[in-house]
Motif scaffolding. Structure first.
Motif, PDB file in Angstrom:
ATOM      1  N   PHE A  50       4.594  23.566   5.489  1.00 16.12           N
ATOM      2  CA  PHE A  50       4.909  22.137   5.484  1.00 16.12           C
ATOM      3  C   PHE A  50       6.412  21.882   5.480  1.00 16.12           C
ATOM      4  CE2 PHE A  50       4.036  17.751   4.656  1.00 16.12           C
ATOM      5  CZ  PHE A  50       4.948  17.317   3.717  1.00 16.12           C
ATOM      6  N   SER A  51       7.141  22.637   4.693  1.00 15.90           N
ATOM      7  CA  SER A  51       8.566  22.377   4.514  1.00 15.90           C
ATOM      8  C   SER A  51       9.395  22.636   5.769  1.00 15.90           C
ATOM      9  CB  SER A  51       9.106  23.219   3.357  1.00 15.90           C
ATOM     10  OG  SER A  51       8.944  24.590   3.642  1.00 15.90           O
ATOM     11  N   ARG A  52       8.808  23.228   6.774  1.00  8.75           N
ATOM     12  CA  ARG A  52       9.535  23.506   8.017  1.00  8.75           C
ATOM     13  C   ARG A  52       9.277  22.442   9.094  1.00  8.75           C
ATOM     14  NH1 ARG A  52       8.853  30.092   8.889  1.00  8.75           N
ATOM     15  NH2 ARG A  52       9.877  30.719   6.949  1.00  8.75           N
ATOM     16  N   PHE A  53       8.423  21.506   8.792  1.00 11.06           N
ATOM     17  CA  PHE A  53       8.026  20.517   9.790  1.00 11.06           C
ATOM     18  C   PHE A  53       8.590  19.137   9.470  1.00 11.06           C
ATOM     19  CE2 PHE A  53       4.575  22.232  12.558  1.00 11.06           C
ATOM     20  CZ  PHE A  53       4.597  23.538  12.084  1.00 11.06           C
ATOM     21  N   ALA A  54       9.065  18.465  10.509  1.00  8.23           N
ATOM     22  CA  ALA A  54       9.334  17.051  10.378  1.00  8.23           C
ATOM     23  C   ALA A  54       7.988  16.334  10.304  1.00  8.23           C
ATOM     24  CB  ALA A  54      10.123  16.543  11.573  1.00  8.23           C
ATOM     25  N   ALA A  81      13.611  18.545   5.419  1.00 10.70           N
ATOM     26  CA  ALA A  81      14.174  18.608   4.061  1.00 10.70           C
ATOM     27  C   ALA A  81      14.063  17.287   3.315  1.00 10.70           C
ATOM     28  CB  ALA A  81      15.629  19.043   4.123  1.00 10.70           C
ATOM     29  N   GLY A  82      13.731  16.242   4.038  1.00 11.10           N
ATOM     30  CA  GLY A  82      13.638  14.924   3.407  1.00 11.10           C
ATOM     31  C   GLY A  82      14.944  14.182   3.317  1.00 11.10           C
ATOM     32  N   GLY A  83      15.951  14.682   4.017  1.00  5.74           N
ATOM     33  CA  GLY A  83      17.266  14.063   3.905  1.00  5.74           C
ATOM     34  C   GLY A  83      17.551  12.985   4.926  1.00  5.74           C
ATOM     35  N   ILE A 107       9.293   6.062   4.062  1.00  4.78           N
ATOM     36  CA  ILE A 107       8.651   7.366   4.128  1.00  4.78           C
ATOM     37  C   ILE A 107       9.345   8.307   3.156  1.00  4.78           C
ATOM     38  CG2 ILE A 107      10.110   8.167   6.052  1.00  4.78           C
ATOM     39  CD1 ILE A 107       7.639   9.668   7.119  1.00  4.78           C
ATOM     40  N   SER A 108       8.567   9.152   2.520  1.00  6.13           N
ATOM     41  CA  SER A 108       9.111  10.167   1.617  1.00  6.13           C
ATOM     42  C   SER A 108       8.203  11.380   1.664  1.00  6.13           C
ATOM     43  CB  SER A 108       9.230   9.619   0.192  1.00  6.13           C
ATOM     44  OG  SER A 108       7.965   9.246  -0.309  1.00  6.13           O
ATOM     45  N   ARG A 109       8.692  12.475   1.125  1.00  2.77           N
ATOM     46  CA  ARG A 109       7.886  13.699   1.118  1.00  2.77           C
ATOM     47  C   ARG A 109       8.153  14.482  -0.154  1.00  2.77           C
ATOM     48  NH1 ARG A 109       9.271  16.871   6.307  1.00  2.77           N
ATOM     49  NH2 ARG A 109       7.956  18.498   5.376  1.00  2.77           N
ATOM     50  N   ASP A 110       7.147  15.254  -0.528  1.00  2.00           N
ATOM     51  CA  ASP A 110       7.260  16.170  -1.663  1.00  2.00           C
ATOM     52  C   ASP A 110       6.859  17.543  -1.129  1.00  2.00           C
ATOM     53  OD1 ASP A 110       6.970  17.719  -3.936  1.00  2.00           O
ATOM     54  OD2 ASP A 110       6.182  16.076  -5.129  1.00  2.00           O
ATOM     55  N   ASN A 111       7.837  18.361  -0.829  1.00  2.18           N
ATOM     56  CA  ASN A 111       7.540  19.668  -0.240  1.00  2.18           C
ATOM     57  C   ASN A 111       6.835  20.594  -1.220  1.00  2.18           C
ATOM     58  OD1 ASN A 111       8.561  18.904   2.215  1.00  2.18           O
ATOM     59  ND2 ASN A 111      10.497  20.015   2.001  1.00  2.18           N
ATOM     60  N   ALA A 112       6.985  20.339  -2.498  1.00  2.00           N
ATOM     61  CA  ALA A 112       6.278  21.154  -3.501  1.00  2.00           C
ATOM     62  C   ALA A 112       4.784  20.839  -3.502  1.00  2.00           C
ATOM     63  CB  ALA A 112       6.867  20.913  -4.874  1.00  2.00           C
ATOM     64  N   LYS A 113       4.440  19.622  -3.101  1.00  2.00           N
ATOM     65  CA  LYS A 113       3.035  19.204  -3.076  1.00  2.00           C
ATOM     66  C   LYS A 113       2.473  19.166  -1.662  1.00  2.00           C
ATOM     67  CE  LYS A 113       3.266  16.427  -7.284  1.00  2.00           C
ATOM     68  NZ  LYS A 113       3.042  15.080  -7.891  1.00  2.00           N
ATOM     69  N   ASN A 114       3.288  19.529  -0.672  1.00  2.00           N
ATOM     70  CA  ASN A 114       2.845  19.497   0.729  1.00  2.00           C
ATOM     71  C   ASN A 114       2.275  18.121   1.102  1.00  2.00           C
ATOM     72  OD1 ASN A 114       3.587  22.147   0.909  1.00  2.00           O
ATOM     73  ND2 ASN A 114       1.525  22.963   1.190  1.00  2.00           N
ATOM     74  N   THR A 115       2.976  17.098   0.695  1.00  2.00           N
ATOM     75  CA  THR A 115       2.487  15.746   0.896  1.00  2.00           C
ATOM     76  C   THR A 115       3.607  14.839   1.399  1.00  2.00           C
ATOM     77  OG1 THR A 115       0.850  16.038  -0.864  1.00  2.00           O
ATOM     78  CG2 THR A 115       1.340  13.777  -0.194  1.00  2.00           C
ATOM     79  N   LEU A 127       0.856  -1.183   0.000  1.00  2.00           N
ATOM     80  CA  LEU A 127       0.000   0.000   0.000  1.00  2.00           C
ATOM     81  C   LEU A 127       0.890   1.230   0.000  1.00  2.00           C
ATOM     82  CD1 LEU A 127      -2.825  -0.609   2.643  1.00  2.00           C
ATOM     83  CD2 LEU A 127      -3.126  -0.361   0.171  1.00  2.00           C
ATOM     84  N   ARG A 128       0.354   2.305  -0.530  1.00  2.00           N
ATOM     85  CA  ARG A 128       1.026   3.594  -0.428  1.00  2.00           C
ATOM     86  C   ARG A 128       0.055   4.576   0.214  1.00  2.00           C
ATOM     87  NH1 ARG A 128       2.648   8.123  -4.896  1.00  2.00           N
ATOM     88  NH2 ARG A 128       4.658   8.771  -4.019  1.00  2.00           N
ATOM     89  N   LEU A 129       0.386   5.008   1.408  1.00  2.00           N
ATOM     90  CA  LEU A 129      -0.419   5.997   2.097  1.00  2.00           C
ATOM     91  C   LEU A 129       0.066   7.393   1.752  1.00  2.00           C
ATOM     92  CD1 LEU A 129      -0.603   4.384   5.663  1.00  2.00           C
ATOM     93  CD2 LEU A 129      -1.999   3.907   3.631  1.00  2.00           C
ATOM     94  N   SER A 130      -0.864   8.326   1.695  1.00  2.00           N
ATOM     95  CA  SER A 130      -0.540   9.729   1.441  1.00  2.00           C
ATOM     96  C   SER A 130      -1.131  10.584   2.549  1.00  2.00           C
ATOM     97  CB  SER A 130      -1.102  10.183   0.097  1.00  2.00           C
ATOM     98  OG  SER A 130      -0.580   9.431  -0.971  1.00  2.00           O
ATOM     99  N   CYS A 131      -0.480  11.692   2.797  1.00  2.00           N
ATOM    100  CA  CYS A 131      -0.972  12.664   3.769  1.00  2.00           C
ATOM    101  C   CYS A 131      -0.787  14.043   3.156  1.00  2.00           C
ATOM    102  CB  CYS A 131      -0.225  12.541   5.076  1.00  2.00           C
ATOM    103  SG  CYS A 131      -0.599  13.846   6.274  1.00  2.00           S
ATOM    104  N   ALA A 132      -1.896  14.686   2.852  1.00  2.00           N
ATOM    105  CA  ALA A 132      -1.864  16.023   2.265  1.00  2.00           C
ATOM    106  C   ALA A 132      -2.012  17.055   3.368  1.00  2.00           C
ATOM    107  CB  ALA A 132      -2.977  16.166   1.248  1.00  2.00           C
ATOM    108  N   ALA A 133      -1.078  17.996   3.410  1.00  3.35           N
ATOM    109  CA  ALA A 133      -1.051  19.005   4.458  1.00  3.35           C
ATOM    110  C   ALA A 133      -1.459  20.366   3.921  1.00  3.35           C
ATOM    111  CB  ALA A 133       0.351  19.095   5.056  1.00  3.35           C
ATOM    112  N   SER A 134      -2.091  21.152   4.788  1.00  2.00           N
ATOM    113  CA  SER A 134      -2.444  22.511   4.428  1.00  2.00           C
ATOM    114  C   SER A 134      -2.581  23.346   5.694  1.00  2.00           C
ATOM    115  CB  SER A 134      -3.760  22.543   3.631  1.00  2.00           C
ATOM    116  OG  SER A 134      -4.812  22.026   4.406  1.00  2.00           O
ATOM    117  N   GLY A 135      -2.425  24.640   5.536  1.00  2.00           N
ATOM    118  CA  GLY A 135      -2.625  25.542   6.659  1.00  2.00           C
ATOM    119  C   GLY A 135      -1.398  25.842   7.498  1.00  2.00           C
TER     120      GLY A 135
END
Length: 115
Positions: free
Chosen positions: A28-32, A53-55, A69-77, A17-25
């Protein structure tokens, strides 16, 4: 602030499975970001964490090698790829954002592993 998880469902043992979490408000890029899970009658446990930073990522030994786990800071996801699913992975999976004393939680998505 919203954290909206998606991608859960019923899957057979050995599946993925691939879970996604979309963030708003919030910025995002400043949060672990982390994923937690909670099985019935068990405490919530951390299963994956990624820095802002995803590093850098961290996993408990119980899921290492199967969870990514991975993140896309451009998509806030943030994503959680789960492979080789086991019945004991059955739980509600929660997305978490944290920066210093500020912390946000999503509502969770159910993952059920059963044949």
């Amino acid at each position: 602030v919203q954290l909206v998880e998606s991608g859960g469902g019923l899957v057979q043992p050995g599946g993925s499975l691939r879970l996604s979490c979309a963030a708003s408000g919030f910025t995002f890029s400043r949060f672990a970001m982390s994923w937690y899970r909670q099985a019935p009658e068990k405490e919530r446990e951390l299963v994956a964490r990624i820095d802002s930073a995803g590093g850098s990522t961290n996993y408990p030994d119980s899921v290492k090698g199967r969870f990514t786990i991975s993140r896309d800071n451009a998509k806030n996801t943030v994503y959680l790829q789960i492979n080789s699913l086991k019945p004991e992975d059955t739980a509600v999976y929660y997305c978490n954002a944290k920066r210093s004393w500020t912390e946000y939680w999503g509502q969770g998505t159910q993952v059920t592993v059963s044949s």
